[in-house]
Scaffold this active site. Sequence first.
Site, short mmCIF file in Angstrom:
data_model
loop_
_atom_site.label_atom_id
_atom_site.label_comp_id
_atom_site.label_asym_id
_atom_site.label_seq_id
_atom_site.Cartn_x
_atom_site.Cartn_y
_atom_site.Cartn_z
CG HIS A 30 -17.68 44.75 64.27
ND1 HIS A 30 -18.58 45.57 64.92
CD2 HIS A 30 -16.75 45.57 63.74
CE1 HIS A 30 -18.21 46.83 64.77
NE2 HIS A 30 -17.10 46.86 64.06
CB CYS A 65 -8.28 51.89 63.27
SG CYS A 65 -8.65 53.60 62.90
CG HIS A 67 -13.89 46.72 60.58
ND1 HIS A 67 -14.07 47.90 59.91
CD2 HIS A 67 -14.44 46.88 61.80
CE1 HIS A 67 -14.71 48.75 60.68
NE2 HIS A 67 -14.95 48.17 61.85
CD GLU A 85 -6.74 53.19 57.50
OE1 GLU A 85 -6.22 53.81 58.46
OE2 GLU A 85 -7.73 52.45 57.64
CD GLU A 110 -16.77 51.27 64.98
OE1 GLU A 110 -17.09 50.07 65.09
OE2 GLU A 110 -16.04 51.69 64.08
CD GLU A 112 -14.47 48.66 65.98
OE1 GLU A 112 -14.71 48.85 64.77
OE2 GLU A 112 -13.50 49.19 66.56
#
Length: 171
Positions: A30, A65, A67, A85, A110, A112
């Site tokens: 992803h 970090c 998505h 964040e 993960e 990615e």
Amino acid sequence: MQQQLLLVDENDTIIGYGDKLSVHEKGLLHRAFSIFVFNMKRELLLQKRAEAKYHSGGLWTNTCCSHPLKGEDLELTLHRKLKEEMGFDCAVSFKYKFIYKAAFDNGLTEHELDYVYVGEYDGLVEPNPEEAEDFKWISLEELVLDVNLNPRNYTEWFKEIVPNLSTLINC
């Protein structure tokens, strides 16, 4: 409805969508992004992930970090997450992308295609304690030394990017 992550193939073509937990349980490829913010002294802003995060809690990593999400413009997501964040926003520019895969002790993986962005900022940092329990500015020399001496203190994706940091700051 849960937020839907973008599932991609190795050519970065969207092939579907999935909820965050399911995607990480199955280790599906992803999209993700990693933001690196430097100050005028060329120090990098690191965050220490909140202990309660679903993986890699308590580890040091890049400034922000997350998505990209189905139906949300990537530019909006970058700035929204930076503000959520770390409590600030700044201009960021895309540098490169790469694929990595890391399995964690809790059964999550993960996998990615991570887009790397760089920004510059010298103002107030106010991290959200649900996201980041601490932060610090660090020189690249000190960071590289510490990552080599204490790799278990850092997230997996961050350690993949560290060898390229000097090229990022000189772009």
